[in-house]
Design an enzyme around this catalytic site. Structure first.
Site, PDB file in Angstrom:
ATOM      1  N   GLU A  37      21.448 -35.692  28.662  1.00  0.00           N
ATOM      2  CA  GLU A  37      22.830 -35.194  28.622  1.00  0.00           C
ATOM      3  C   GLU A  37      23.849 -36.296  28.940  1.00  0.00           C
ATOM      4  OE1 GLU A  37      23.375 -31.147  30.124  1.00  0.00           O
ATOM      5  OE2 GLU A  37      25.197 -31.862  31.119  1.00  0.00           O
ATOM      6  N   ASP A  38      23.534 -37.143  29.895  1.00  0.00           N
ATOM      7  CA  ASP A  38      24.548 -38.066  30.424  1.00  0.00           C
ATOM      8  C   ASP A  38      24.313 -39.541  30.161  1.00  0.00           C
ATOM      9  OD1 ASP A  38      26.044 -35.988  31.411  1.00  0.00           O
ATOM     10  OD2 ASP A  38      25.094 -36.010  33.378  1.00  0.00           O
TER      11      ASP A  38
END
Ligand code: ZN
Length: 190
Positions: A70-71
């Site tokens: 996600e990051d």
């Protein structure tokens, strides 16, 4: 669940921690001190193990890796290649689709929570516990008090769909949420 582990299991756990630390190396948390981002996945992994007593290496690895896709630039294929399909699948279940607007991602977390696997529920619940503790004890510098309160309220909606996965984690979530609300109430008065 078993409580003794082989050298290979401990090794792959350490490799996943190292992998996560390398992937998150340029990121910082949003707290005033801008703590290293890796502190967060470590807290999530530790919460799964110590609080949840979930002695499952796959789940703890997914906890350590849960924000990499996600990051950071990490792909699910990379996770699968290094750590296998089981771990990759759990990470996939807890990864938001970043092409969607934030409000829609939040709504989807509430909608999806009841339907994810037990492993993904343990990771997600531990993630929410750690985020509440961070936000209430060490609020992100750019977050208003209202935003902090709204975050706590939203986690309650997500966690409603996770209930039934772990007595220990749910009790701890309830405690952290209660303490968090208490702290925010004090801050509201000052
Ligand atoms: Zn997280």
């Amino acid at each position: 669940m078993k409580e003794t582990f082989s050298a290979d299991e401990i090794q792959i756990l350490l490799v996943s921690l190292r992998f996560s630390s390398e992937k998150h190396r340029n990121q910082r948390r949003k707290d005033p001190e801008a703590s290293p981002y890796i502190n967060h996945p470590i807290q999530v992994g530790e919460t799964i193990w110590r609080v949840g007593k979930i002695y499952d290496i796959t789940t703890v690895m997914a906890g350590l890796l849960h924000d990499t896709v996600e990051d950071t630039q990490t792909t699910l294929e990379e996770i699968e290649e290094h750590f296998g399909l089981e771990v990759a699948n759990v990470v996939k279940e807890v990864t938001d689709d970043k092409s969607l607007p934030a409000a829609e991602r939040k709504r989807l977390q509430i909608e999806h929570a009841p339907h994810i696997s037990p492993r993904a529920k343990w990771v997600k619940l531990s993630d929410k516990i750690c985020n509440i503790a961070d936000i209430t004890h060490n609020p992100p510098k750019t977050w208003s008090l209202n935003r902090q309160i709204a975050y706590l309220d939203w986690t309650e909606q997500v966690v409603k769909g996770l209930r039934g996965c772990s007595v220990e984690l749910e009790a701890y979530y309830d405690q952290v949420l209660k303490e968090g609300r208490h702290l925010l109430k004090i801050r509201e008065k000052n």
